[in-house]
Design a protein around this motif. Structure first.
Motif, short mmCIF file in Angstrom:
data_model
loop_
_atom_site.label_atom_id
_atom_site.label_comp_id
_atom_site.label_asym_id
_atom_site.label_seq_id
_atom_site.Cartn_x
_atom_site.Cartn_y
_atom_site.Cartn_z
N ALA A 1 3.75 1.45 0.38
CA ALA A 1 4.38 0.18 0.03
C ALA A 1 5.75 0.40 -0.59
O ALA A 1 6.54 -0.52 -0.68
N LEU B 1 -3.58 -2.78 3.50
CA LEU B 1 -2.39 -3.06 2.72
C LEU B 1 -1.62 -1.76 2.50
O LEU B 1 -2.23 -0.73 2.17
N PRO B 2 -0.32 -1.76 2.69
CA PRO B 2 0.47 -0.54 2.50
C PRO B 2 0.27 0.10 1.13
O PRO B 2 0.28 1.33 1.02
N SER C 1 -0.22 -7.30 7.31
CA SER C 1 0.78 -8.33 7.62
C SER C 1 0.91 -8.58 9.12
O SER C 1 1.54 -9.56 9.52
N SER D 1 -0.95 -2.52 9.23
CA SER D 1 -0.64 -3.35 8.08
C SER D 1 -1.34 -4.71 8.19
O SER D 1 -1.37 -5.32 9.27
#
Length: 135
Positions: free
Chosen positions: A127, A111-112, A77, A75
């Motif tokens: 996501a 990004l998911p 993040s 991810s």
């Protein structure tokens, strides 16, 4: 859904399983759901990796992998500390079995919402793990 793609000389099934389990443990330590950790192995053929125009051996004198190239999708993040922790852990896993190998790790943050998977009829966006694919 973190994924690792390991490119090296062909490994025996038991060696692949050992590495996949060790890698999954490292991902779990970072909080990843182990059910969604994927490890792929792709064999490196002799003469397919070059440095400065010269081919690098894919095996050592004992026939063990001489190099590992690992692409890591995690991810976006995840921060630098998470990358460093995972890189260190993955390197330790490889060094346990292959202490002399060259190891190259490359992180590809993702990004998911760019990941989809299906374990049945429904297509699931990472996501939105509940399976909602609409807006």
């Amino acid at each position: 859904m973190p994924t690792l793609t390991v490119s090296c000389a062909p490994l025996q099934p038991l060696d692949r399983k050992r590495l996949a389990l060790a890698f999954t443990r490292q991902l779990k330590a970072l909080g990843a759901d182990t059910a969604h950790c994927m490890v792929f192995f792709t064999p490196l053929a002799q003469g397919c990796v070059f440095s400065a125009g010269m081919p690098l051996p894919v095996t050592d004198r004992e026939g063990l992998p001489a190099q590992f190239h690992v692409r890591i999708n995690v991810s976006a993040s995840r921060d630098r500390l998470a990358h460093e922790s995972l890189a260190s852990g993955l390197t330790q896993c490889l060094r346990t079995q292959f202490p002399q190998a060259f190891i190259y790790l490359q992180f590809d943050p993702i990004l998911p919402e760019h990941v989809y998977f299906s374990a049945g009829a429904d297509l699931i966006n990472a996501a939105n793990p509940q399976g909602m694919t609409g807006s």
